[in-house]
Design a protein around this motif. Structure first.
Motif, PDB file in Angstrom:
ATOM      1  N   UNK A 234      41.272  34.970  19.222  1.00 32.58           N
ATOM      2  CA  UNK A 234      41.307  34.265  19.656  1.00 32.58           C
ATOM      3  C   UNK A 234      40.822  32.310  19.260  1.00 32.58           C
ATOM      4  N   UNK A 235      40.127  32.869  18.101  1.00 33.28           N
ATOM      5  CA  UNK A 235      39.800  31.941  17.188  1.00 33.28           C
ATOM      6  C   UNK A 235      39.915  31.529  16.563  1.00 33.28           C
TER       7      UNK A 235
ATOM      8  N   UNK B 106      38.557  33.126  29.429  1.00 27.75           N
ATOM      9  CA  UNK B 106      37.974  31.909  29.316  1.00 27.75           C
ATOM     10  C   UNK B 106      39.073  31.179  28.208  1.00 27.75           C
ATOM     11  N   UNK B 107      39.779  29.894  27.918  1.00 22.45           N
ATOM     12  CA  UNK B 107      40.590  28.919  27.989  1.00 22.45           C
ATOM     13  C   UNK B 107      41.192  29.907  26.726  1.00 22.45           C
ATOM     14  N   UNK B 108      42.083  30.078  26.417  1.00 23.06           N
ATOM     15  CA  UNK B 108      43.002  29.817  25.808  1.00 23.06           C
ATOM     16  C   UNK B 108      43.230  32.034  25.525  1.00 23.06           C
ATOM     17  N   UNK B 109      42.517  32.794  25.650  1.00 19.82           N
ATOM     18  CA  UNK B 109      42.308  34.043  25.841  1.00 19.82           C
ATOM     19  C   UNK B 109      43.070  34.992  27.123  1.00 19.82           C
ATOM     20  N   UNK B 110      44.125  34.500  27.207  1.00 15.48           N
ATOM     21  CA  UNK B 110      45.182  34.768  28.005  1.00 15.48           C
ATOM     22  C   UNK B 110      45.430  36.027  29.324  1.00 15.48           C
ATOM     23  N   UNK B 111      44.476  36.000  29.789  1.00 14.35           N
ATOM     24  CA  UNK B 111      44.166  37.389  30.482  1.00 14.35           C
ATOM     25  C   UNK B 111      45.460  37.979  31.180  1.00 14.35           C
ATOM     26  N   UNK B 112      45.757  39.338  31.163  1.00 17.62           N
ATOM     27  CA  UNK B 112      46.705  40.007  31.176  1.00 17.62           C
ATOM     28  C   UNK B 112      47.375  40.269  29.414  1.00 17.62           C
ATOM     29  N   UNK B 113      48.485  39.487  29.458  1.00 16.30           N
ATOM     30  CA  UNK B 113      48.668  39.127  28.604  1.00 16.30           C
ATOM     31  C   UNK B 113      47.522  39.844  26.568  1.00 16.30           C
TER      32      UNK B 113
ATOM     33  N   UNK C 150      35.269  44.375  29.702  1.00 17.31           N
ATOM     34  CA  UNK C 150      34.891  43.322  29.516  1.00 17.31           C
ATOM     35  C   UNK C 150      35.891  42.305  29.450  1.00 17.31           C
ATOM     36  N   UNK C 151      36.379  41.261  30.300  1.00 20.71           N
ATOM     37  CA  UNK C 151      36.830  40.458  31.062  1.00 20.71           C
ATOM     38  C   UNK C 151      36.076  39.461  31.627  1.00 20.71           C
ATOM     39  N   UNK C 152      36.126  37.651  31.499  1.00 18.19           N
ATOM     40  CA  UNK C 152      35.665  37.116  32.272  1.00 18.19           C
ATOM     41  C   UNK C 152      36.980  36.620  33.676  1.00 18.19           C
ATOM     42  N   UNK C 153      36.002  35.749  34.867  1.00 18.75           N
ATOM     43  CA  UNK C 153      37.480  36.083  36.425  1.00 18.75           C
ATOM     44  C   UNK C 153      36.540  34.467  36.429  1.00 18.75           C
ATOM     45  N   UNK C 154      37.384  33.904  37.112  1.00 20.05           N
ATOM     46  CA  UNK C 154      37.997  32.548  38.218  1.00 20.05           C
ATOM     47  C   UNK C 154      36.979  31.383  37.341  1.00 20.05           C
ATOM     48  N   UNK C 155      36.627  31.541  36.142  1.00 18.33           N
ATOM     49  CA  UNK C 155      36.217  30.297  35.464  1.00 18.33           C
ATOM     50  C   UNK C 155      37.050  29.072  34.691  1.00 18.33           C
TER      51      UNK C 155
END
Length: 432
Positions: free
Chosen positions: A271-272, A346-353, A93-98
């Motif tokens: 993240x919230x 989404x913003x501030x949900x840092x992908x990978x880390x 469950x991720x989101x890619x590209x936005x």
């Protein structure tokens, strides 16, 4: 004329020699064997000590202890003695590209590719993007079954399905299927009372239409009652934690009987509220190696921190995170299959880390390192129907991570990445 004939003959000889050399070079690159490491294969089996992983044409051809695997003559040997090899991690469950920086709304082909490279450098070799995916992502997905791949694999859900009526929602389902996507995604949530929840007759129509066309449905939810109603309606995947109250035996039974996987996304809730002060991970070198530090200054802004401290929703989610962790432990202990996922992107949900941070929170919830690794590898692939990834077995793509420390000692050791391989190709460093 004789001079021309001789010259042409010389050119042909040189070309033949060069072509032969190139063919030999390609042939030499086809087979590589990784030896000496501890191999955790993602199935839950006992780790293989002093293991051998033979890779040919991007896929694993043999895996096992060194004394049981014959290495073909001429194979390139890569010594990983003292290291640990795990399957490439899968975020279901991720989101890619936005997102760019701390802003959404920047979806593009290049941004998708950049983020898949970022995920890969962190050892996340497959990402299921559950919403916000356009034709560019579909084209990128369609091009990934190749032995030359060196960025994360992508699977997509297209646009998150919405609609005030069954007809409107079904129209969106059909548009997604026409792309085609891999999953259909819906949200059944009132955002803590701030918005209208998708009515049951609408999500039932979505699920019916998706199943009619043989597409699985992933559902975003928050409340226990909705989780049960969605399972009764035929949802194939629970894409967040139950966070309003403890899970009960009825939900546990439904998940097990229907063989539906549960994705906790603990760091989504983290993240919230985590930026109400300076998070500990802002000083983690593993985080800092990829982040734009100007973003950290924005998140450290006292006014921004104060807004989170006084936000009713942020503080509600802060309490909800503990409920989510308690429910994760209950469900895992009850035999429900847990699919690793973060809702990163989404913003501030840092992908990978955030994927590594998620594993640490799963450990805080009480899961063992082996349980966490299985949820992020073999079970993640099984839950999403991904056939050629997730475990280090013959016939699977050679997607794996080389660690300098053993993650079974401490799950935070997944951060000790020495190198990442996708289809047997080493993932390039940032900027390369």
């Amino acid at each position: 004329m004789q001079h021309i004939t001789a010259l042409l003959s010389l050119v042909c000889i040189l070309c033949f020699t060069a072509c032969t050399a190139n063919q030999e070079k390609v042939s030499e690159q086809k087979a590589r064997v990784f030896v000496g490491a501890r191999i955790i294969d993602g199935t839950g089996s006992t780790p293989i000590e002093n293991g051998v992983l033979l890779v040919e044409d991007g896929k694993i051809s043999k895996v096992g202890p060194q004394n049981a695997v014959e290495i073909p003559e001429g194979t390139e040997i890569i010594d990983l003695s003292g290291k640990t090899v795990i399957p490439g991690l899968i975020n279901t469950h991720g989101h890619v590209g936005d997102t760019k920086g701390l802003e959404a709304g920047h979806y593009s082909k290049q941004n998708v590719l950049d983020q898949l490279g970022l995920y890969a450098r962190y050892g996340i070799t497959t990402v299921v993007s559950l919403g916000g995916d356009g034709p560019e992502s579909v084209a990128i997905r369609n091009a990934q079954d190749t032995a030359t791949l060196n960025r994360a694999r992508l699977y997509v859900a297209g646009a998150v399905v919405t609609g005030n009526t069954p007809e409107e929602a079904v129209k969106m389902v059909d548009e997604n299927i026409a792309m085609p996507v891999d999953f259909i995604k819906i949200r059944v949530d009132d955002n803590l009372g701030a918005s209208r929840k998708m009515p049951a007759e609408v999500y039932q129509a979505v699920i019916n239409r998706a199943h009619e066309k043989s597409f699985p449905v992933a559902t975003h939810m928050y409340y226990l009652a909705d989780a049960k109603a969605l399972l009764a309606a035929g949802s194939d995947y629970i894409a967040h934690s139950v966070r309003d109250q403890p899970v009960d035996e009825a939900l546990i039974s439904m998940l097990k009987e229907k063989k539906v996987c549960y994705c906790p996304t603990l760091t989504r809730d983290l993240s919230t509220f985590v930026y109400e002060s300076v998070p500990d991970f802002f000083s983690d070198p593993f985080f800092l190696k990829e982040v734009d530090t100007t973003l950290l200054n924005q998140l450290k802004d006292p006014a921004a921190q104060q807004a989170i401290q006084t936000s009713k929703s942020a503080q509600t989610y802060k309490q909800a995170l503990q409920m989510a962790m308690d429910n994760l432990k209950t469900l895992s202990d009850s035999g429900v299959t847990i699919a690793f996922g973060t809702d990163s992107g989404p913003p501030a949900r840092f992908q990978g880390y955030f994927e590594h941070l998620e594993m640490q929170y799963m450990a805080k919830a009480g899961l063992s390192p082996m349980q966490i690794l299985i949820s992020a590898t073999g079970d993640a692939a099984g839950c999403m129907g991904l056939k050629d990834v997730g475990t280090l077995e013959a016939g699977k793509w050679a997607d794996f991570v080389v660690l300098t420390k053993n993650p079974l000692d401490d799950i935070s050791n997944t951060k000790s990445i020495e190198s990442v391989y996708i289809a047997g190709n080493q993932v390039p460093e940032k900027g390369n």
